[in-house]
Design a protein around this motif. Structure first.
Motif, PDB file in Angstrom:
ATOM      1  N   GLY A  10      10.040 110.085  50.445  1.00  0.00           N
ATOM      2  CA  GLY A  10       9.488 111.443  50.368  1.00  0.00           C
ATOM      3  C   GLY A  10       8.781 111.743  49.057  1.00  0.00           C
ATOM      4  N   SER A  11       8.792 110.789  48.157  1.00  0.00           N
ATOM      5  CA  SER A  11       8.191 111.034  46.830  1.00  0.00           C
ATOM      6  C   SER A  11       6.674 110.932  46.839  1.00  0.00           C
ATOM      7  N   ARG A  12       6.133 110.161  47.784  1.00  0.00           N
ATOM      8  CA  ARG A  12       4.681 109.909  47.746  1.00  0.00           C
ATOM      9  C   ARG A  12       4.112 109.846  49.160  1.00  0.00           C
ATOM     10  N   GLY A  13       2.789 109.961  49.225  1.00  0.00           N
ATOM     11  CA  GLY A  13       2.051 109.693  50.466  1.00  0.00           C
ATOM     12  C   GLY A  13       2.460 110.563  51.641  1.00  0.00           C
ATOM     13  N   ILE A  14       2.609 109.930  52.782  1.00  0.00           N
ATOM     14  CA  ILE A  14       2.915 110.644  54.028  1.00  0.00           C
ATOM     15  C   ILE A  14       4.278 111.339  53.929  1.00  0.00           C
ATOM     16  N   GLY A  15       5.240 110.692  53.279  1.00  0.00           N
ATOM     17  CA  GLY A  15       6.567 111.296  53.125  1.00  0.00           C
ATOM     18  C   GLY A  15       6.525 112.542  52.260  1.00  0.00           C
ATOM     19  N   VAL A  34      12.830 105.577  45.789  1.00  0.00           N
ATOM     20  CA  VAL A  34      13.535 104.393  45.281  1.00  0.00           C
ATOM     21  C   VAL A  34      13.424 104.285  43.769  1.00  0.00           C
ATOM     22  N   SER A  35      12.230 104.582  43.196  1.00  0.00           N
ATOM     23  CA  SER A  35      12.066 104.399  41.746  1.00  0.00           C
ATOM     24  C   SER A  35      11.266 105.503  41.069  1.00  0.00           C
ATOM     25  N   ASN A  36      10.558 106.311  41.843  1.00  0.00           N
ATOM     26  CA  ASN A  36       9.589 107.234  41.272  1.00  0.00           C
ATOM     27  C   ASN A  36      10.161 108.648  41.165  1.00  0.00           C
ATOM     28  N   LYS A  37      11.111 108.828  40.237  1.00  0.00           N
ATOM     29  CA  LYS A  37      11.822 110.113  40.154  1.00  0.00           C
ATOM     30  C   LYS A  37      10.884 111.288  39.895  1.00  0.00           C
ATOM     31  N   ALA A  59      17.694 106.410  46.348  1.00  0.00           N
ATOM     32  CA  ALA A  59      18.455 105.475  47.191  1.00  0.00           C
ATOM     33  C   ALA A  59      17.493 104.399  47.671  1.00  0.00           C
ATOM     34  N   ASP A  60      17.901 103.161  47.487  1.00  0.00           N
ATOM     35  CA  ASP A  60      17.133 102.033  48.026  1.00  0.00           C
ATOM     36  C   ASP A  60      17.597 101.846  49.463  1.00  0.00           C
ATOM     37  N   ILE A  61      16.719 102.146  50.413  1.00  0.00           N
ATOM     38  CA  ILE A  61      17.172 102.157  51.814  1.00  0.00           C
ATOM     39  C   ILE A  61      17.460 100.754  52.352  1.00  0.00           C
ATOM     40  N   ASN A  86      11.699 108.689  58.785  1.00  0.00           N
ATOM     41  CA  ASN A  86      11.725 107.410  58.074  1.00  0.00           C
ATOM     42  C   ASN A  86      10.288 107.022  57.727  1.00  0.00           C
ATOM     43  N   SER A  87       9.880 107.396  56.500  1.00  0.00           N
ATOM     44  CA  SER A  87       8.505 107.122  56.077  1.00  0.00           C
ATOM     45  C   SER A  87       8.430 105.960  55.100  1.00  0.00           C
ATOM     46  N   ALA A  88       9.514 105.662  54.399  1.00  0.00           N
ATOM     47  CA  ALA A  88       9.487 104.581  53.399  1.00  0.00           C
ATOM     48  C   ALA A  88       8.965 103.295  54.031  1.00  0.00           C
ATOM     49  N   PRO A 156       1.746  90.186  59.090  1.00  0.00           N
ATOM     50  CA  PRO A 156       3.205  90.409  59.026  1.00  0.00           C
ATOM     51  C   PRO A 156       3.554  91.896  59.031  1.00  0.00           C
ATOM     52  N   TYR A 157       2.759  92.691  58.331  1.00  0.00           N
ATOM     53  CA  TYR A 157       2.976  94.153  58.335  1.00  0.00           C
ATOM     54  C   TYR A 157       2.819  94.687  59.757  1.00  0.00           C
ATOM     55  N   ALA A 158       1.752  94.263  60.436  1.00  0.00           N
ATOM     56  CA  ALA A 158       1.529  94.705  61.808  1.00  0.00           C
ATOM     57  C   ALA A 158       2.729  94.348  62.688  1.00  0.00           C
ATOM     58  N   SER A 160       5.785  93.982  61.673  1.00  0.00           N
ATOM     59  CA  SER A 160       6.927  94.842  61.310  1.00  0.00           C
ATOM     60  C   SER A 160       6.807  96.197  62.012  1.00  0.00           C
ATOM     61  N   LYS A 161       5.583  96.682  62.179  1.00  0.00           N
ATOM     62  CA  LYS A 161       5.398  97.970  62.848  1.00  0.00           C
ATOM     63  C   LYS A 161       5.522  97.823  64.373  1.00  0.00           C
ATOM     64  N   GLY A 162       5.211  96.631  64.896  1.00  0.00           N
ATOM     65  CA  GLY A 162       5.509  96.358  66.301  1.00  0.00           C
ATOM     66  C   GLY A 162       7.006  96.490  66.554  1.00  0.00           C
ATOM     67  N   LEU A 189      -5.730 104.483  59.258  1.00  0.00           N
ATOM     68  CA  LEU A 189      -5.905 104.275  57.813  1.00  0.00           C
ATOM     69  C   LEU A 189      -5.834 105.624  57.097  1.00  0.00           C
ATOM     70  N   ILE A 190      -4.833 105.785  56.239  1.00  0.00           N
ATOM     71  CA  ILE A 190      -4.578 107.064  55.568  1.00  0.00           C
ATOM     72  C   ILE A 190      -4.695 106.864  54.055  1.00  0.00           C
ATOM     73  N   ASP A 191      -5.267 107.862  53.409  1.00  0.00           N
ATOM     74  CA  ASP A 191      -5.552 107.769  51.972  1.00  0.00           C
ATOM     75  C   ASP A 191      -4.285 108.020  51.149  1.00  0.00           C
ATOM     76  N   THR A 192      -3.524 106.958  50.906  1.00  0.00           N
ATOM     77  CA  THR A 192      -2.335 107.049  50.056  1.00  0.00           C
ATOM     78  C   THR A 192      -2.330 105.858  49.097  1.00  0.00           C
ATOM     79  N   GLU A 193      -1.343 105.876  48.214  1.00  0.00           N
ATOM     80  CA  GLU A 193      -1.245 104.805  47.211  1.00  0.00           C
ATOM     81  C   GLU A 193      -0.816 103.468  47.800  1.00  0.00           C
ATOM     82  N   ILE A 194      -0.491 103.441  49.079  1.00  0.00           N
ATOM     83  CA  ILE A 194      -0.122 102.165  49.709  1.00  0.00           C
ATOM     84  C   ILE A 194      -1.360 101.274  49.859  1.00  0.00           C
ATOM     85  N   GLN A 195      -2.547 101.889  49.834  1.00  0.00           N
ATOM     86  CA  GLN A 195      -3.784 101.144  50.072  1.00  0.00           C
ATOM     87  C   GLN A 195      -4.189 100.325  48.845  1.00  0.00           C
ATOM     88  N   PRO A 196      -4.642  99.099  49.064  1.00  0.00           N
ATOM     89  CA  PRO A 196      -5.198  98.339  47.949  1.00  0.00           C
ATOM     90  C   PRO A 196      -6.469  99.009  47.425  1.00  0.00           C
TER      91      PRO A 196
HETATM   92  P1  NAP Z   1       3.172 105.224  49.826  1.00  0.00           P
HETATM   93  O1  NAP Z   1       2.290 106.344  49.423  1.00  0.00           O
HETATM   94  O2  NAP Z   1       3.032 103.908  49.150  1.00  0.00           O
HETATM   95  O3  NAP Z   1       4.693 105.718  49.714  1.00  0.00           O
HETATM   96  C1  NAP Z   1       5.732 104.818  49.978  1.00  0.00           C
HETATM   97  C2  NAP Z   1       7.033 105.553  49.830  1.00  0.00           C
HETATM   98  O4  NAP Z   1       8.103 104.659  50.209  1.00  0.00           O
HETATM   99  C3  NAP Z   1       7.334 105.991  48.396  1.00  0.00           C
HETATM  100  O5  NAP Z   1       7.896 107.284  48.451  1.00  0.00           O
HETATM  101  C4  NAP Z   1       8.364 104.962  47.908  1.00  0.00           C
HETATM  102  O6  NAP Z   1       9.245 105.481  46.906  1.00  0.00           O
HETATM  103  C5  NAP Z   1       9.108 104.708  49.217  1.00  0.00           C
HETATM  104  N1  NAP Z   1       9.875 103.453  49.240  1.00  0.00           N
HETATM  105  C6  NAP Z   1       9.395 102.182  49.164  1.00  0.00           C
HETATM  106  N2  NAP Z   1      10.418 101.303  49.222  1.00  0.00           N
HETATM  107  C7  NAP Z   1      11.549 102.034  49.331  1.00  0.00           C
HETATM  108  C8  NAP Z   1      12.923 101.703  49.417  1.00  0.00           C
HETATM  109  N3  NAP Z   1      13.358 100.427  49.395  1.00  0.00           N
HETATM  110  N4  NAP Z   1      13.826 102.705  49.517  1.00  0.00           N
HETATM  111  C9  NAP Z   1      13.427 104.001  49.548  1.00  0.00           C
HETATM  112  N5  NAP Z   1      12.131 104.378  49.467  1.00  0.00           N
HETATM  113  C10 NAP Z   1      11.215 103.398  49.350  1.00  0.00           C
HETATM  114  O7  NAP Z   1       3.027 104.906  51.395  1.00  0.00           O
HETATM  115  P2  NAP Z   1       2.460 105.787  52.620  1.00  0.00           P
HETATM  116  O8  NAP Z   1       1.069 105.404  52.843  1.00  0.00           O
HETATM  117  O9  NAP Z   1       2.848 107.205  52.488  1.00  0.00           O
HETATM  118  O10 NAP Z   1       3.293 105.128  53.801  1.00  0.00           O
HETATM  119  C11 NAP Z   1       4.385 105.777  54.409  1.00  0.00           C
HETATM  120  C12 NAP Z   1       4.660 105.119  55.740  1.00  0.00           C
HETATM  121  O11 NAP Z   1       3.489 105.237  56.552  1.00  0.00           O
HETATM  122  C13 NAP Z   1       4.959 103.624  55.642  1.00  0.00           C
HETATM  123  O12 NAP Z   1       5.977 103.303  56.556  1.00  0.00           O
HETATM  124  C14 NAP Z   1       3.649 102.973  56.051  1.00  0.00           C
HETATM  125  O13 NAP Z   1       3.827 101.698  56.583  1.00  0.00           O
HETATM  126  C15 NAP Z   1       3.169 103.964  57.081  1.00  0.00           C
HETATM  127  N6  NAP Z   1       1.724 103.916  57.330  1.00  0.00           N
HETATM  128  C16 NAP Z   1       0.839 104.176  56.320  1.00  0.00           C
HETATM  129  C17 NAP Z   1      -0.524 104.114  56.595  1.00  0.00           C
HETATM  130  C18 NAP Z   1      -1.565 104.369  55.552  1.00  0.00           C
HETATM  131  O14 NAP Z   1      -2.733 104.034  55.809  1.00  0.00           O
HETATM  132  N7  NAP Z   1      -1.223 104.935  54.394  1.00  0.00           N
HETATM  133  C19 NAP Z   1      -0.953 103.792  57.889  1.00  0.00           C
HETATM  134  C20 NAP Z   1      -0.033 103.541  58.880  1.00  0.00           C
HETATM  135  C21 NAP Z   1       1.315 103.623  58.601  1.00  0.00           C
HETATM  136  P3  NAP Z   1       8.842 105.461  45.316  1.00  0.00           P
HETATM  137  O15 NAP Z   1       7.836 106.577  45.145  1.00  0.00           O
HETATM  138  O16 NAP Z   1      10.124 105.727  44.607  1.00  0.00           O
HETATM  139  O17 NAP Z   1       8.252 104.117  45.045  1.00  0.00           O
END
Ligand code: NAP
Length: 244
Positions: A10-15, A34-37, A59-61, A86-88, A156-158, A160-162, A189-196
């Motif tokens: 819930g600290s970043r992105g979609i969560g 997990v780490s980003n207080k 909490a590390d899930i 469950n967004s992590a 592999p990511y794909a 995991s989502k399957g 494709l969503i604009d979050t920090e998960i993207q390279p």
């Molecule tokens: P994000 O911005 O990188 O955020 C990831 C979040 O997961 C952060 O809050 C991070 O916490 C947390 N996290 C990572 N490992 C963890 C662990 N072991 N325990 C607890 N928390 C953990 O990612 P996002 O783009 O929002 O993605 C959220 C979900 O949407 C993911 O499941 C992703 O696969 C899915 N998704 C994303 C996209 C996209 O394009 N962005 C598309 C399809 C699906 P910290 O802040 O503490 O690091």
């Protein structure tokens, strides 16, 4: 029913967006990170600004004890849990499968599959009428990559989502008679920090809508699935991918 929500990641992105929009919809929210207080604290500040209660819980899930503590802390501080998102998740390792090692792969499966299943199990222990709970709603964040396959980039990511998709459908049927609705959302494709770096800019114009999605656009679908407006929706998987 009192609305108390746990959002993993819930600290970043979609969560993050889900936590904030859920608070606007009347949920008290336990923001897991997990780490980003500091980012989790920022999310909590926005929750409180909309008049709801919010807490941040590290909490590390992937760790069972952490997941149990996450639910216990939420219950003690906010009350019995009635919603879980469950967004992590992570995407790496990138690249072709013949370029990655077992060690590269392990964290991906641990977080995206094993932990997602275990968090759902803990949610059921807390919410199911079978365990004396009041019921509730669970939303699992999958991805359209489950059907696109992520060739040459993130197969592999794909995969995991399957697994998320199969699990969501299976567990939804297991607990729908116990007061729990389980659904999934599958973002494109969503604009979050998960993207390279550079991917959002490069890919956006080539997508059907000519742009990537924003986290709020996924969060709105999640908050709907959590809500009573979705009272007869269980076992669904809602694409938030604008025609992809
Ligand atoms: P994000 O911005 O990188 O955020 C990831 C979040 O997961 C952060 O809050 C991070 O916490 C947390 N996290 C990572 N490992 C963890 C662990 N072991 N325990 C607890 N928390 C953990 O990612 P996002 O783009 O929002 O993605 C959220 C979900 O949407 C993911 O499941 C992703 O696969 C899915 N998704 C994303 C996209 C996209 O394009 N962005 C598309 C399809 C699906 P910290 O802040 O503490 O690091």
């Amino acid at each position: 029913m009192k609305k108390v929500l746990i959002v993993t990641g819930g600290s970043r992105g979609i969560g993050h967006s889900t936590s904030v929009l859920a608070a606007e919809a009347g949920w008290d929210v336990c923001v897991n990170y997990v780490s980003n207080k500091s980012r989790a604290d920022e999310t909590v500040a926005l929750i409180k600004a909309s008049g709801q209660r919010g807490i941040a819980v590290q909490a590390d899930i992937t760790k069972e004890d952490d997941v149990i503590r996450l639910f216990e802390t939420c219950t003690q501080e906010l009350g019995p849990v009635t919603g879980v998102v469950n967004s992590a998740g992570i995407v790496e390792p990138y690249g072709r499968v013949d370029e990655i090692s077992y060690a590269d792969l392990a964290p991906l499966i641990d977080i995206n599959v094993t932990a997602m299943i275990m968090v759902t199990g803990e949610a059921i222990k807390n919410m199911s009428s079978k365990h004396g709970g009041a019921g509730g709603a669970i939303v699992l964040v999958s991805s359209v990559s489950a059907r696109l396959g992520g060739p040459a980039f993130c197969a592999p990511y794909a995969a995991s989502k399957g697994a998320v998709d199969s699990f969501a459908w299976g567990v939804a049927q297991e607990v729908v008679g116990e007061g729990i609705r389980v659904n999934a959302v599958s973002p494109g494709l969503i604009d979050t920090e998960i993207q390279p770096e550079g991917r959002v800019e490069a890919a956006g114009p080539n997508l059907p809508m000519g742009r990537v999605g924003q986290p709020d656009e996924v969060a709105r679908a999640i908050v709907f699935l959590l809500s009573d407006d979705a009272s007869y929706i269980a076992g669904s998987n809602l694409d938030v991918a604008a025609g992809r």
